[in-house]
Design an enzyme around this catalytic site. Structure first.
Site, PDB file in Angstrom:
ATOM      1  N   ARG A  33       0.741  -1.125   0.144  1.00 39.42           N
ATOM      2  CA  ARG A  33      -0.115  -0.018   0.157  1.00 39.42           C
ATOM      3  C   ARG A  33       1.110   1.170   0.017  1.00 39.42           C
ATOM      4  O   ARG A  33       0.576   2.524  -0.602  1.00 39.42           O
ATOM      5  CB  ARG A  33      -1.109   0.156   0.626  1.00 39.42           C
ATOM      6  CG  ARG A  33      -0.036   0.238   2.304  1.00 39.42           C
ATOM      7  CD  ARG A  33      -1.183   0.581   3.601  1.00 39.42           C
ATOM      8  NE  ARG A  33      -0.395  -0.004   4.769  1.00 39.42           N
ATOM      9  CZ  ARG A  33      -1.037   0.141   5.942  1.00 39.42           C
ATOM     10  NH1 ARG A  33      -2.449   0.637   5.703  1.00 39.42           N
ATOM     11  NH2 ARG A  33      -0.499  -0.339   7.255  1.00 39.42           N
ATOM     12  N   LYS A 190      -0.795 -19.805  20.404  1.00 36.78           N
ATOM     13  CA  LYS A 190       0.992 -20.438  20.717  1.00 36.78           C
ATOM     14  C   LYS A 190       1.402 -19.191  20.971  1.00 36.78           C
ATOM     15  O   LYS A 190       2.453 -18.901  21.436  1.00 36.78           O
ATOM     16  CB  LYS A 190       1.579 -21.154  19.585  1.00 36.78           C
ATOM     17  CG  LYS A 190       1.176 -20.181  17.912  1.00 36.78           C
ATOM     18  CD  LYS A 190       2.768 -19.544  17.350  1.00 36.78           C
ATOM     19  CE  LYS A 190       2.100 -18.396  15.889  1.00 36.78           C
ATOM     20  NZ  LYS A 190       3.542 -18.275  15.626  1.00 36.78           N
ATOM     21  N   THR A 247       7.383 -20.425  18.438  1.00 35.66           N
ATOM     22  CA  THR A 247       7.697 -19.575  18.668  1.00 35.66           C
ATOM     23  C   THR A 247       7.956 -19.320  20.102  1.00 35.66           C
ATOM     24  O   THR A 247       8.279 -18.214  20.147  1.00 35.66           O
ATOM     25  CB  THR A 247       5.662 -18.927  18.414  1.00 35.66           C
ATOM     26  OG1 THR A 247       5.687 -19.356  16.937  1.00 35.66           O
ATOM     27  CG2 THR A 247       6.080 -17.463  19.583  1.00 35.66           C
TER      28      THR A 247
END
Length: 331
Positions: A33, A190, A247
Site C-alpha cells: 500500500r 501459541k 515460537t
C-alpha cells in the site's frame, strides 16, 4: 499460476519470494500500500526493513496503487497483512467480486470482536473461497529457502490444492488440513504462550520451567480448540505443537521477545516499541482469554499472561500465581 500477495511485510514478502522462485515458474505480484516503499523495494530488489540480506528473484513483480489491478486476473490471492487489517481486506475482495481462492497468513484473534480469521471471513465475505497458511515458520528462514513445513487449511478442497500447488516445493512442504478452527486456534494461542516462555527464560527459571510451560500450554490450546469445534489431533501437528515449540523457543520469535523484555523490567509499551514489528500475542491475548471464559475453558497460563500485559501482575507474581495452583490430574 498467477499469484498475488497483498501486503509487503515480512511474511507476505517471504512467501512472495518463495512462490516466485518455485520450479513451476509462477507469475507472482507482491502488492504494497505504501508506494514509496514499493518503489524502493523495486529499485533495490530487496525488503531490508523486514528481510535483511535477502534478494528478490528476478521474476518477482512489485506493484502499488489500486489493489484490484494487482489481483484482478490472479489464480490465488494471498493476504499478508496483520490481523487488524484482515476484515477490511476481506470486505474489499468480497465487494469487488473476487472469485479466486483467498488465503490469509495472519495468526491471532480480532481484538475488538474476539473472532478468529475464519469467523471474520464468514461475516464480511461468506462467499469467498477461503483458507489460510499456517505452521511453524519464521519469515526470514522461508525467504532464505531454509527447510520449512506449513499447513494449508480450508474446508474447500480446491483451495487447499491451490495453496499446495503454489508453495509446495524443494524447500517448503505444504500439508492439507480441513480443520480450519483447529489450525487457527493453534496459530493464535501459541503467540500468547510464547510470551509466557519468554518471561520464564528472561527470569532464568530454567529449562524445566520452559518445558512445563510448553507442555501445559499445549493442553490449554487443545482445550480451547476442542471447545470451539477443532479436532484434538490438529494440535499435535504443525499448527499446534510445531508452531508452539518454534515460537516459544526460537530467537526470531517476536512474542517470546516480549516476554524477555518484560522480565527485564520494561513496560509493555517499551517492549512493543522496541520490536518494530507486530507481536500478535499482545494483540490477541485478552480476546483469547475472553473466549475461553465464555466457554468455561480453563487457561491459567494465558490468564497469567493477560494479568502481566494489563499490569495487574509483576513478572515474579505471574510465576508465583501459576506455581500456587492446587494439585490436579494431568489431563
Amino acid at each position: 499460476m498467477r499469484i498475488c500477495v497483498l501486503g509487503a511485510g515480512a511474511w507476505g514478502t517471504a512467501l512472495a519470494i518463495s512462490a516466485a522462485a518455485h520450479p513451476a515458474g509462477h507469475h507472482v505480484v507482491l502488492w504494497g500500500r505504501d508506494a514509496a516503499q514499493v518503489d524502493a523495494m523495486a529499485r533495490s530488489r530487496a525488503n531490508p526493513r523486514y528481510l535483511a540480506g535477502v534478494t528478490f528473484p528476478t521474476s518477482l513483480l512489485l506493484q502499488s496503487g489500486d489493489a484490484r489491478e494487482a489481483w484482478r486476473d490472479a489464480d490465488l490471492v494471498v493476504l499478508g497483512t496483520p490481523m487488524a487489517a484482515l476484515r477490511a481486506q476481506l470486505a474489499a475482495l468480497a465487494e469487488a467480486g473476487c472469485t479466486a481462492p483467498v488465503a490469509w497468513l495472519c495468526k491471532g484473534v480480532e481484538p475488538a470482536s474476539g473472532l478468529f480469521p475464519h469467523e471474520v471471513q464468514a461475516e464480511v465475505g461468506p462467499r469467498l473461497r477461503a483458507g489460510l497458511l499456517s505452521g511453524p515458520s519464521f519469515a526470514l528462514e522461508v525467504a532464505q529457502a531454509q527447510p520449512t513445513a506449513l499447513v494449508a487449511a480450508s474446508a474447500d478442497a480446491e483451495v487447499r490444492e491451490r495453496l499446495v500447488a503454489a508453495f509446495h516445493g524443494p524447500a517448503l512442504r505444504v500439508y492439507g488440513n480441513d480443520d480450519v478452527t483447529g489450525v487457527e486456534v493453534g496459530g493464535a494461542v501459541k503467540n500468547v504462550l510464547a510470551i509466557a516462555t519468554g518471561l520464564a527464560d528472561g527470569l532464568a527459571l530454567g529449562l524445566n520451567a520452559r518445558a512445563a510451560l510448553i507442555t501445559r500450554g499445549l493442553t490449554e490450546m487443545t482445550r480451547l480448540g476442542i471447545a470451539l469445534g477443532g479436532r484434538a489431533e490438529t494440535f499435535m501437528g504443525l499448527s499446534g505443537l510445531g508452531d508452539l515449540v518454534l515460537t516459544a523457543t526460537g530467537h526470531l520469535s517476536r512474542n517470546r521477545r516480549v516476554g524477555l523484555l518484560l522480565a527485564e523490567g520494561q513496560t509493555l509499551d517499551e517492549a512493543v516499541r522496541s520490536l518494530g514489528h507486530v507481536a500478535e500475542g499482545v494483540n490477541c491475548a485478552r480476546a483469547v482469554v475472553q473466549r475461553a471464559r465464555q466457554l468455561e475453558v480453563e487457561m491459567p497460563i494465558a490468564e497469567a499472561v493477560v494479568g502481566l500485559l494489563d499490569g495487574r501482575l509483576r513478572p515474579a507474581d505471574a510465576v508465583a500465581a501459576l506455581m500456587a495452583r492446587e494439585p490436579a490430574q494431568e489431563i
